[in-house]
Write an enzyme that holds these catalytic residues in place. Structure first.
Site, PDB file in Angstrom:
ATOM      1  N   TYR A 150      -9.970  -2.734   0.342  1.00 10.14           N
ATOM      2  CA  TYR A 150      -8.931  -3.304  -0.516  1.00 10.14           C
ATOM      3  C   TYR A 150      -9.561  -4.145  -1.628  1.00 10.14           C
ATOM      4  CZ  TYR A 150      -4.906  -6.403  -1.543  1.00 10.14           C
ATOM      5  OH  TYR A 150      -3.902  -7.124  -2.132  1.00 10.14           O
ATOM      6  N   LYS A 154      -9.585  -3.660  -5.703  1.00 12.38           N
ATOM      7  CA  LYS A 154      -9.088  -4.673  -6.646  1.00 12.38           C
ATOM      8  C   LYS A 154     -10.177  -5.024  -7.672  1.00 12.38           C
ATOM      9  CE  LYS A 154      -4.897  -5.258  -5.069  1.00 12.38           C
ATOM     10  NZ  LYS A 154      -3.760  -4.685  -5.817  1.00 12.38           N
TER      11      LYS A 154
HETATM   12  P1  NAD Z   1       4.011  -4.306   0.081  1.00 13.56           P
HETATM   13  O1  NAD Z   1       3.193  -3.466   0.989  1.00 13.56           O
HETATM   14  O2  NAD Z   1       4.980  -5.260   0.675  1.00 13.56           O
HETATM   15  O3  NAD Z   1       4.821  -3.376  -0.934  1.00 13.56           O
HETATM   16  C1  NAD Z   1       4.252  -2.249  -1.548  1.00 13.56           C
HETATM   17  C2  NAD Z   1       5.366  -1.279  -1.874  1.00 13.56           C
HETATM   18  O4  NAD Z   1       4.780  -0.133  -2.457  1.00 13.56           O
HETATM   19  C3  NAD Z   1       6.142  -0.795  -0.626  1.00 13.56           C
HETATM   20  O5  NAD Z   1       7.530  -0.925  -0.840  1.00 13.56           O
HETATM   21  C4  NAD Z   1       5.748   0.664  -0.497  1.00 13.56           C
HETATM   22  O6  NAD Z   1       6.789   1.510  -0.021  1.00 13.56           O
HETATM   23  C5  NAD Z   1       5.421   1.002  -1.947  1.00 13.56           C
HETATM   24  N1  NAD Z   1       4.534   2.161  -2.060  1.00 13.56           N
HETATM   25  C6  NAD Z   1       3.485   2.493  -1.273  1.00 13.56           C
HETATM   26  N2  NAD Z   1       2.962   3.655  -1.684  1.00 13.56           N
HETATM   27  C7  NAD Z   1       3.678   4.045  -2.765  1.00 13.56           C
HETATM   28  C8  NAD Z   1       3.612   5.146  -3.628  1.00 13.56           C
HETATM   29  N3  NAD Z   1       2.713   6.127  -3.443  1.00 13.56           N
HETATM   30  N4  NAD Z   1       4.502   5.227  -4.623  1.00 13.56           N
HETATM   31  C9  NAD Z   1       5.441   4.255  -4.805  1.00 13.56           C
HETATM   32  N5  NAD Z   1       5.564   3.196  -4.001  1.00 13.56           N
HETATM   33  C10 NAD Z   1       4.685   3.081  -3.002  1.00 13.56           C
HETATM   34  O7  NAD Z   1       3.003  -5.060  -0.906  1.00 13.56           O
HETATM   35  P2  NAD Z   1       3.260  -6.389  -1.731  1.00 13.56           P
HETATM   36  O8  NAD Z   1       2.888  -7.538  -0.877  1.00 13.56           O
HETATM   37  O9  NAD Z   1       4.590  -6.346  -2.369  1.00 13.56           O
HETATM   38  O10 NAD Z   1       2.096  -6.248  -2.813  1.00 13.56           O
HETATM   39  C11 NAD Z   1       2.303  -5.693  -4.085  1.00 13.56           C
HETATM   40  C12 NAD Z   1       1.007  -5.779  -4.861  1.00 13.56           C
HETATM   41  O11 NAD Z   1       0.559  -7.142  -4.885  1.00 13.56           O
HETATM   42  C13 NAD Z   1      -0.152  -4.981  -4.268  1.00 13.56           C
HETATM   43  O12 NAD Z   1      -0.951  -4.481  -5.306  1.00 13.56           O
HETATM   44  C14 NAD Z   1      -0.940  -6.014  -3.502  1.00 13.56           C
HETATM   45  O13 NAD Z   1      -2.285  -5.661  -3.390  1.00 13.56           O
HETATM   46  C15 NAD Z   1      -0.769  -7.226  -4.400  1.00 13.56           C
HETATM   47  N6  NAD Z   1      -0.991  -8.469  -3.665  1.00 13.56           N
HETATM   48  C16 NAD Z   1      -0.126  -8.896  -2.709  1.00 13.56           C
HETATM   49  C17 NAD Z   1      -0.375 -10.075  -2.021  1.00 13.56           C
HETATM   50  C18 NAD Z   1       0.542 -10.575  -0.952  1.00 13.56           C
HETATM   51  O14 NAD Z   1       0.220 -11.571  -0.286  1.00 13.56           O
HETATM   52  N7  NAD Z   1       1.691  -9.951  -0.746  1.00 13.56           N
HETATM   53  C19 NAD Z   1      -1.530 -10.814  -2.318  1.00 13.56           C
HETATM   54  C20 NAD Z   1      -2.417 -10.330  -3.271  1.00 13.56           C
HETATM   55  C21 NAD Z   1      -2.121  -9.165  -3.975  1.00 13.56           C
HETATM   56  N1  SER Z   2      -2.141 -11.140   1.066  1.00 13.32           N
HETATM   57  C1  SER Z   2      -3.031 -10.056   0.745  1.00 13.32           C
HETATM   58  C2  SER Z   2      -3.605  -9.462   1.971  1.00 13.32           C
HETATM   59  O1  SER Z   2      -3.709 -10.180   2.955  1.00 13.32           O
HETATM   60  C3  SER Z   2      -4.133 -10.566  -0.152  1.00 13.32           C
HETATM   61  O2  SER Z   2      -4.323  -9.666  -1.157  1.00 13.32           O
HETATM   62  O3  SER Z   2      -3.967  -8.317   1.954  1.00 13.32           O
END
Ligand code: NAD
Ligand code: SER
Length: 325
Positions: A150, A154
């Site tokens: 992951y 990134k």
């Molecule tokens: P999540 O897993 O909750 O949501 C991701 C969404 O993408 C899901 O609804 C899933 O169905 C959808 N998805 C997966 N494959 C897909 C595809 N092929 N086409 C269309 N949709 C698809 O993730 P999140 O927490 O909402 O994270 C969103 C972004 O933010 C990601 O890039 C993640 O790396 C980044 N991020 C999140 C966090 C966190 O703590 N939540 C921290 C750092 C970065």
């Molecule tokens: N909250 C995210 C994870 O744990 C950080 O990108 O994957």
């Protein structure tokens, strides 16, 4: 804060809108820019509730032709790309994680290079940092040797965003989110998810077993701050965005025993225990705290929530939510 003027011609597509961030981001974007100007999209077809809230398209981010068709159909000018596999899920399925996290980004970057869209938001993560990075107050520019699939995706994504900006003038904007915590949506396979689960279990059973051990301090952020930062960086004038890889972003830092102690102030009989699993090694490779000076100086970032304020808000809202079920 100075914002670009959002003309009625702007149309936003959120890809991966049904996840932890997308659920809240779409709602806030619609509040600010109008229900019909924000198109939600995810893998599954929309249910009646989702359709009632605004336009929705079933869309696989890996399907470039369908993505292009949706962009043309709705006259999309900006994409927020949220589809990805997060840290814990990605370690279990590394090849697919690499494919999804990179190809979806390339599809969107190429749409912008070909001038079909004007602006891209794509989130990075504290996972870009690895064990050789200074862990306290991790600076914006430092050693970046991620230890997870992951994190590697990134890091590569950041470099590609910057390359498309310099080489092709693509307007890319990105934040290295810490672990995000909110009550409106469930987290999706990350290493920081424990900090959401713990609130639910505190209310449901008064106890929680953490998959990270005592003393595992990680950078975290309450979702309202994360959503505000996301829209703020996207709406800032282009000349203020001086970093086109991704900005460090800080909210708070805590270890499992500290979030437990803050919950105990509201629920005195709440108990935490520890059973670390494979996610411990991921957490151990990440920073403990983040220096976000550049985000503060360049486009005026300032968080509003600390641990105590977040805990109060989480518990009030989750209590109300459970009372309705
Ligand atoms: P999540 O897993 O909750 O949501 C991701 C969404 O993408 C899901 O609804 C899933 O169905 C959808 N998805 C997966 N494959 C897909 C595809 N092929 N086409 C269309 N949709 C698809 O993730 P999140 O927490 O909402 O994270 C969103 C972004 O933010 C990601 O890039 C993640 O790396 C980044 N991020 C999140 C966090 C966190 O703590 N939540 C921290 C750092 C970065
Ligand atoms: N909250 C995210 C994870 O744990 C950080 O990108 O994957």
């Amino acid at each position: 804060m100075t914002m670009d003027i959002f003309t009625p011609m702007e149309k936003i597509l959120v890809v991966g809108s049904s996840g932890q961030i997308g659920t809240e981001l779409v709602a806030e974007l619609r509040k600010q820019f109008g229900q019909t100007n924000v198109v939600a999209s995810d893998l599954k077809p929309a249910d009646a509730d989702q359709l009632a809230l605004g336009p929705y398209e079933q869309l696989d981010a890996l399907d470039k032709d369908r993505l292009f068709a949706v962009v043309k159909q709705h006259g999309i000018t900006q994409i927020y790309l949220l589809a990805a596999l997060l840290s814990a899920t990605a370690e279990k399925n590394p090849m697919f994680a690499w494919k999804l996290n990179m190809e979806s980004l390339f599809h969107v970057l190429e749409l912008a290079r070909e001038k079909h869209i004007k602006k891209i938001y794509w989130p990075s993560s504290i996972a870009v940092f690895g064990t050789t990075t200074p862990q306290e107050n991790t600076p914006q520019f430092t050693v970046i040797e991620p230890a997870t699939v992951y994190g590697i995706s990134k890091q590569a994504g950041e470099r590609w965003c910057e390359w498309y900006f310099h080489k092709h003038g693509v307007d890319t904007r990105s934040l290295r989110y810490p672990g995000l915590i909110g009550w409106k949506s469930a987290p999706g396979g990350g290493t920081t998810d424990y900090a959401v689960h713990i609130y639910h279990e505190a209310l449901k059973s008064r106890k929680y077993t953490s998959f990270l051990k005592q003393g595992t301090t990680l950078p975290m952020m309450y979702m309202p701050d994360a959503i505000r930062a996301t829209i703020q960086i996207m709406e800032s004038p282009a000349e203020k965005i001086k970093i086109r890889g991704a900005y460090n972003l800080a909210g708070m830092s805590f270890a499992p025993e500290e979030i437990a102690a803050s919950i105990q102030k509201h629920i005195p009989d709440f108990q935490i225990s520890y059973a670390p699993d494979f996610r411990q090694a991921i957490a151990d490779s990440w920073p403990k705290s983040i220096d976000d000076t550049e985000a503060r100086n360049h486009w005026g970032w300032k968080p509003e929530f600390d641990l105590e304020k977040m805990t109060t808000d989480m518990l009030v809202n989750l209590k109300n939510l459970y009372a309705k079920v």
